[in-house]
Design an enzyme around this catalytic site. Structure first.
Site, short mmCIF file in Angstrom:
data_model
loop_
_atom_site.label_atom_id
_atom_site.label_comp_id
_atom_site.label_asym_id
_atom_site.label_seq_id
_atom_site.Cartn_x
_atom_site.Cartn_y
_atom_site.Cartn_z
N ASP A 44 1.07 -1.35 -0.41
CA ASP A 44 0.33 0.22 0.61
C ASP A 44 0.98 1.10 -0.33
O ASP A 44 1.62 1.24 0.83
CB ASP A 44 -0.69 -0.32 1.15
CG ASP A 44 -1.89 0.84 0.92
OD1 ASP A 44 -3.06 0.69 1.66
OD2 ASP A 44 -1.94 2.11 1.18
N ASN A 57 -12.53 -2.84 2.52
CA ASN A 57 -13.76 -1.72 3.05
C ASN A 57 -14.71 -1.96 1.88
O ASN A 57 -14.54 -2.41 0.62
CB ASN A 57 -13.11 -0.41 3.29
CG ASN A 57 -12.28 -0.64 4.24
OD1 ASN A 57 -12.84 -0.88 5.66
ND2 ASN A 57 -11.29 0.06 4.21
N GLN A 96 -14.73 3.18 1.32
CA GLN A 96 -13.47 2.33 0.48
C GLN A 96 -13.34 3.52 -0.37
O GLN A 96 -14.52 4.39 -0.74
CB GLN A 96 -14.82 2.32 -0.16
CG GLN A 96 -13.96 0.91 -1.21
CD GLN A 96 -14.85 -0.01 -2.11
OE1 GLN A 96 -16.32 -0.40 -1.15
NE2 GLN A 96 -14.44 -0.46 -2.90
N HIS A 147 -10.74 -5.09 -2.73
CA HIS A 147 -9.36 -5.66 -2.33
C HIS A 147 -9.45 -5.37 -0.76
O HIS A 147 -10.13 -5.71 -0.13
CB HIS A 147 -8.22 -4.01 -3.16
CG HIS A 147 -9.00 -2.87 -1.98
ND1 HIS A 147 -9.73 -2.10 -2.76
CD2 HIS A 147 -9.27 -2.15 -1.23
CE1 HIS A 147 -9.81 -1.39 -1.77
NE2 HIS A 147 -9.39 -1.24 -1.10
N HIS A 191 -7.00 -5.26 2.86
CA HIS A 191 -5.62 -5.28 3.57
C HIS A 191 -4.96 -6.06 3.74
O HIS A 191 -6.46 -6.53 4.89
CB HIS A 191 -6.62 -3.99 4.32
CG HIS A 191 -6.84 -2.59 4.06
ND1 HIS A 191 -6.02 -1.98 3.01
CD2 HIS A 191 -8.24 -2.32 2.94
CE1 HIS A 191 -6.45 -0.43 2.30
NE2 HIS A 191 -7.78 -1.38 2.46
#
Ligand code: 5GP
Ligand code: ZN
Length: 137
Positions: free
Chosen positions: A32, A88, A95, A101, A103
């Site tokens: 990230d 999210n 989000q 996706h 995390h």
């Protein structure tokens, strides 16, 4: 299917370079750019789904198996003390990129308590309301 103008479609399919820590036919796992902790990574399916509601069950199953395996590998490599999986859906849920996706967030002793919430209280009234509503779907 890829979606035009989706940044995560372009990253997942290698059109935009990324710090990739794992890749297979269905997924890319990248670091990230705005990490919550050291090693914070994202599981991106190569196919486009806006969110968990759109995700097909086969990809959902594979994504969670991958999350489980990445948690083990990252914990071994990074020496973290715990692990959060966060996912999210929708602006109200935090989000910001509308390509599904997950995390992968390594946690370390003494790090900031960034996923903490104040517990509420489950009243009998609300409990009954929810139990009834869930019977309708
Ligand atoms: P969300 O808020 O949608 O659950 O998570 C989006 C995440 O994607 C954020 O943690 C953000 O830092 C990360 N992110 C956004 N754009 C990029 C990018 O171009 N590259 C990478 N590696 N991460 C990104
Ligand atoms: Zn996409």
């Amino acid at each position: 299917m890829k979606k035009e103008d989706c940044i995560f479609c372009r990253i997942a399919n290698g059109e935009i370079p990324s710090a990739t820590i794992y890749e297979d036919a269905d997924f890319r796992v990248i670091l990230d750019l705005g990490p919550a902790s050291k090693g914070h990574a994202l599981i991106l399916p190569k196919e486009h789904f806006d969110n968990i509601y759109e995700l097909d069950e086969d990809t959902a199953a594979k994504a969670f198996v991958l999350a489980k395996n990445m948690a083990g590998k990252m914990t071994e490599a990074l020496g973290c003390d715990g692990f959060n999986i966060v996912q999210n859906n929708g602006t109200v849920a935090g989000q910001t990129v509308f390509h599904f996706h997950m995390h992968l967030i390594p946690r370390y002793e003494g790090d900031a308590d960034f996923l903490h919430w104040e517990p509420g209280r489950l009243t009998d009234e609300v409990k009954e309301e929810i139990l009834e509503k869930m019977k309708t779907v």
